[in-house]
Design a protein around this motif. Structure first.
Motif, PDB file in Angstrom:
ATOM      1  N   ARG A 225       0.822  -1.211   0.000  1.00 38.78           N
ATOM      2  CA  ARG A 225       0.000   0.000   0.000  1.00 38.78           C
ATOM      3  C   ARG A 225       0.860   1.267   0.000  1.00 38.78           C
ATOM      4  NH1 ARG A 225      -3.368  -3.609   2.913  1.00 38.78           N
ATOM      5  NH2 ARG A 225      -5.436  -3.743   1.951  1.00 38.78           N
ATOM      6  N   ALA A 226       1.927   1.221  -0.793  1.00 38.47           N
ATOM      7  CA  ALA A 226       2.751   2.416  -0.956  1.00 38.47           C
ATOM      8  C   ALA A 226       1.929   3.493  -1.652  1.00 38.47           C
ATOM      9  CB  ALA A 226       4.000   2.093  -1.769  1.00 38.47           C
ATOM     10  N   ASN A 227       2.044   4.713  -1.182  1.00 40.62           N
ATOM     11  CA  ASN A 227       1.327   5.813  -1.827  1.00 40.62           C
ATOM     12  C   ASN A 227       2.270   6.817  -2.478  1.00 40.62           C
ATOM     13  OD1 ASN A 227       2.363   6.972   0.485  1.00 40.62           O
ATOM     14  ND2 ASN A 227       0.404   7.710   1.280  1.00 40.62           N
ATOM     15  N   LEU A 228       3.567   6.467  -2.496  1.00 45.56           N
ATOM     16  CA  LEU A 228       4.553   7.353  -3.104  1.00 45.56           C
ATOM     17  C   LEU A 228       5.678   6.525  -3.718  1.00 45.56           C
ATOM     18  CD1 LEU A 228       5.034  10.397  -3.436  1.00 45.56           C
ATOM     19  CD2 LEU A 228       6.406  10.332  -1.343  1.00 45.56           C
ATOM     20  N   VAL A 229       6.026   6.837  -4.968  1.00 49.52           N
ATOM     21  CA  VAL A 229       7.074   6.101  -5.665  1.00 49.52           C
ATOM     22  C   VAL A 229       8.030   7.097  -6.308  1.00 49.52           C
ATOM     23  CG1 VAL A 229       7.591   4.303  -7.356  1.00 49.52           C
ATOM     24  CG2 VAL A 229       5.366   4.309  -6.199  1.00 49.52           C
ATOM     25  N   PRO A 230       9.276   7.191  -5.812  1.00 52.33           N
ATOM     26  CA  PRO A 230      10.252   8.093  -6.435  1.00 52.33           C
ATOM     27  C   PRO A 230      10.663   7.540  -7.803  1.00 52.33           C
ATOM     28  CG  PRO A 230      10.907   7.469  -4.197  1.00 52.33           C
ATOM     29  CD  PRO A 230       9.827   6.536  -4.619  1.00 52.33           C
ATOM     30  N   VAL A 231      10.500   8.343  -8.851  1.00 51.46           N
ATOM     31  CA  VAL A 231      10.787   7.873 -10.211  1.00 51.46           C
ATOM     32  C   VAL A 231      11.369   8.990 -11.053  1.00 51.46           C
ATOM     33  CG1 VAL A 231       8.986   6.096 -10.272  1.00 51.46           C
ATOM     34  CG2 VAL A 231       8.432   8.444 -10.961  1.00 51.46           C
ATOM     35  N   GLY A 232      11.920   8.600 -12.207  1.00 49.81           N
ATOM     36  CA  GLY A 232      12.251   9.547 -13.255  1.00 49.81           C
ATOM     37  C   GLY A 232      11.048   9.686 -14.170  1.00 49.81           C
ATOM     38  N   LYS A 233      11.082  10.660 -15.067  1.00 50.90           N
ATOM     39  CA  LYS A 233       9.916  10.925 -15.895  1.00 50.90           C
ATOM     40  C   LYS A 233       9.546   9.753 -16.798  1.00 50.90           C
ATOM     41  CE  LYS A 233      12.644  13.321 -19.452  1.00 50.90           C
ATOM     42  NZ  LYS A 233      12.815  14.613 -20.199  1.00 50.90           N
ATOM     43  N   ASP A 234      10.533   8.911 -17.165  1.00 52.64           N
ATOM     44  CA  ASP A 234      10.228   7.783 -18.045  1.00 52.64           C
ATOM     45  C   ASP A 234       9.420   6.694 -17.342  1.00 52.64           C
ATOM     46  OD1 ASP A 234      12.477   7.305 -16.428  1.00 52.64           O
ATOM     47  OD2 ASP A 234      13.212   5.727 -17.763  1.00 52.64           O
ATOM     48  N   GLN A 235       9.343   6.753 -16.009  1.00 52.31           N
ATOM     49  CA  GLN A 235       8.591   5.755 -15.251  1.00 52.31           C
ATOM     50  C   GLN A 235       7.161   6.195 -14.932  1.00 52.31           C
ATOM     51  OE1 GLN A 235       9.565   2.525 -13.796  1.00 52.31           O
ATOM     52  NE2 GLN A 235      10.928   2.737 -15.541  1.00 52.31           N
TER      53      GLN A 235
ATOM     54  N   PHE B 164      -9.770  -2.094  -9.271  1.00 49.12           N
ATOM     55  CA  PHE B 164     -10.035  -3.124  -8.266  1.00 49.12           C
ATOM     56  C   PHE B 164     -11.124  -2.652  -7.313  1.00 49.12           C
ATOM     57  CE2 PHE B 164      -9.621  -5.498  -4.379  1.00 49.12           C
ATOM     58  CZ  PHE B 164      -9.350  -6.791  -4.809  1.00 49.12           C
ATOM     59  N   ASP B 165     -11.025  -1.403  -6.886  1.00 51.54           N
ATOM     60  CA  ASP B 165     -12.020  -0.864  -5.957  1.00 51.54           C
ATOM     61  C   ASP B 165     -13.389  -0.770  -6.613  1.00 51.54           C
ATOM     62  OD1 ASP B 165     -12.365   0.232  -3.243  1.00 51.54           O
ATOM     63  OD2 ASP B 165     -12.983   2.039  -4.306  1.00 51.54           O
ATOM     64  N   GLU B 166     -13.412  -0.392  -7.885  1.00 51.59           N
ATOM     65  CA  GLU B 166     -14.698  -0.289  -8.588  1.00 51.59           C
ATOM     66  C   GLU B 166     -15.349  -1.655  -8.767  1.00 51.59           C
ATOM     67  OE1 GLU B 166     -13.497   1.602 -12.169  1.00 51.59           O
ATOM     68  OE2 GLU B 166     -13.551   3.640 -11.344  1.00 51.59           O
TER      69      GLU B 166
ATOM     70  N   ALA C  12     -17.644  -3.535   0.955  1.00 55.57           N
ATOM     71  CA  ALA C  12     -19.081  -3.354   1.166  1.00 55.57           C
ATOM     72  C   ALA C  12     -19.390  -2.517   2.393  1.00 55.57           C
ATOM     73  CB  ALA C  12     -19.764  -4.719   1.281  1.00 55.57           C
ATOM     74  N   ASP C  13     -18.521  -2.585   3.406  1.00 51.48           N
ATOM     75  CA  ASP C  13     -18.833  -1.936   4.674  1.00 51.48           C
ATOM     76  C   ASP C  13     -17.892  -0.786   5.020  1.00 51.48           C
ATOM     77  OD1 ASP C  13     -16.685  -3.606   4.901  1.00 51.48           O
ATOM     78  OD2 ASP C  13     -17.137  -4.260   6.936  1.00 51.48           O
ATOM     79  N   GLU C  14     -17.013  -0.406   4.095  1.00 45.97           N
ATOM     80  CA  GLU C  14     -16.065   0.658   4.400  1.00 45.97           C
ATOM     81  C   GLU C  14     -15.967   1.629   3.236  1.00 45.97           C
ATOM     82  OE1 GLU C  14     -12.300  -0.445   6.145  1.00 45.97           O
ATOM     83  OE2 GLU C  14     -13.044  -2.442   6.582  1.00 45.97           O
ATOM     84  N   SER C  15     -15.681   2.884   3.547  1.00 44.26           N
ATOM     85  CA  SER C  15     -15.589   3.909   2.512  1.00 44.26           C
ATOM     86  C   SER C  15     -14.195   3.997   1.904  1.00 44.26           C
ATOM     87  CB  SER C  15     -15.981   5.274   3.084  1.00 44.26           C
ATOM     88  OG  SER C  15     -15.122   5.620   4.163  1.00 44.26           O
ATOM     89  N   ARG C  16     -13.164   3.587   2.660  1.00 42.80           N
ATOM     90  CA  ARG C  16     -11.814   3.733   2.129  1.00 42.80           C
ATOM     91  C   ARG C  16     -11.537   2.666   1.080  1.00 42.80           C
ATOM     92  NH1 ARG C  16      -7.669   0.471   4.333  1.00 42.80           N
ATOM     93  NH2 ARG C  16      -8.334  -0.898   6.040  1.00 42.80           N
ATOM     94  N   PRO C  17     -10.732   2.982   0.076  1.00 42.20           N
ATOM     95  CA  PRO C  17     -10.437   2.002  -0.973  1.00 42.20           C
ATOM     96  C   PRO C  17      -9.562   0.870  -0.454  1.00 42.20           C
ATOM     97  CG  PRO C  17      -9.078   3.953  -1.253  1.00 42.20           C
ATOM     98  CD  PRO C  17     -10.069   4.273  -0.162  1.00 42.20           C
TER      99      PRO C  17
END
Length: 363
Positions: free
Chosen positions: A173-183, A197-199, A204-209
């Motif tokens: 559940r990483a929310n940040l990925v250091p990359v160069g522009k080609d990535q 996946f969330d869609e 069913a019982d939670e609002s967070r993805p």
């Protein structure tokens, strides 16, 4: 979409990512605990100074800033475009040794190997159901491989490489990925998979993805070219590896490409080879490259190479000394990797359990 339209779209995406990266840097300064980073390398060779200034140095900065960091040694991805793994064990431990030598603290940073995290790789199955063949073939890395293979068929692992990268990012559940522009396209693919996946399954019982949408943190460093003036690459043999001695470094830099003008200037557009060496010295000395070039003046290529050699060897001397100590203790290295794999497995197992629950596949 025309070539011109595609180019404009890429430019607009890069501009948005650059602006967002600046916002993220400001948020990191205020509260690094809100971020979790995934980064890493394929063990296809030994790490070099291009890797260091391009990404490794930034990883250390972020980890020391207090950002929870996961570093993957992507051994399974070695075989995406190769017929075998080569001396993979040596290269895995070489990467690990480099990570520790540059200052990544295994007590704070989770360093692990692809092949030892079964639950991470099992995420590939549901993730593959969320993307199309056409989408994968449009990915720049896959498209480049297709263009380069000629008559040779592309492996299924190469085709699904963007999905494997998405699994790397999303398993923890990483929310940040250091990359160069080609990535950037790979991060967008991971975001698409997380959203789809969330869609499709959601909670069913939670609002967070189930999965957060990861964001790119663009590297601030420019590219360090190879000693021949082209892109620094392990396959080209134009690199200075972190593990090399001072003498080996001096010999390589002595052969570095310059030009016939004795007056040294920093002019990347018109004098890329000379400017690359000036920039390398400036990075090691933490100085402005224009000032470095002005100081050398009429010293010519010889004077430039002498300064670069001294700067590189002085900068990397403590890293190389620590690396030698680490390399002499293989038991410690094995323990660090085992601990990192255990931590990654615990998180991957929990994530897979939640994925199964969302998919109603808990039996």
């Amino acid at each position: 979409m025309s070539t011109e339209e595609i180019s404009l779209d890429i430019d607009a995406s890069l501009a948005r990512s650059t602006a967002r990266s600046q916002e993220i840097e400001a948020a990191l300064a205020k509260d690094p605990s809100q971020f979790r980073i995934l980064t890493g390398d394929r063990p296809t060779g030994h790490l070099h100074i291009g890797h260091y200034f391009g990404s490794l140095q930034n990883r250390v900065r972020l980890a020391q800033q207090g950002v929870e960091t996961f570093v993957i040694i992507a051994d399974y991805q070695v075989i995406t475009d190769r017929d075998g793994v080569g001396p993979i064990r040596e290269r895995v431990y070489s990467l690990l040794t480099d990570y520790l030598a540059i200052g990544l603290d295994p007590a704070e940073v989770t360093i692990f190997t692809h092949s030892q995290i079964p639950a991470l790789n099992q995420l590939m199955l549901p993730f593959l159901s969320l993307v199309t063949d056409a989408e994968l073939r449009r990915n720049p890395t896959v498209k480049s491989e297709l263009d380069d293979t000629g008559d040779r068929p592309m492996s299924g692992l190469m085709l699904t490489y963007p999905v494997h990268q998405a699994a790397d990012i999303l398993f923890c559940r990483a929310n940040l990925v250091p990359v160069g522009k080609d990535q950037l396209p790979h991060i967008e693919q991971a975001r698409v998979i997380a959203r789809r996946f969330d869609e499709r399954y959601g909670r069913a019982d939670e609002s967070r993805p189930v999965f957060p949408a990861p964001e790119a943190l663009l590297s601030k460093s420019g590219t360090v070219l190879g000693l021949d003036g082209t892109k620094m690459s392990k396959s080209k043999g134009n690199t200075i590896e972190l593990r090399m001695t001072a003498d080996e470094t001096a010999k390589l830099l002595k052969r570095a490409v310059t030009d016939s003008d004795r007056h040294i200037t920093y002019d990347p557009a018109n004098r890329p080879e000379v400017s690359n060496l000036v920039n390398l010295a400036a990075l090691c000395l933490d100085r402005d490259p224009v000032e470095v070039a002005d100081e050398i003046g009429d010293g010519g290529g010889g004077g430039l190479k002498k300064l670069v050699t001294e700067a590189v060897n002085e900068y990397f001397a403590p890293i190389r000394a620590l690396r030698a100590e680490l390399e002499a203790d293989p038991g410690h290295l094995a323990a660090v990797l085992a601990d990192g794999n255990a931590r990654a497995n615990a998180i991957a197992d929990q994530t897979l359990d939640e994925v199964r629950a969302a998919m109603q596949m808990q039996y």
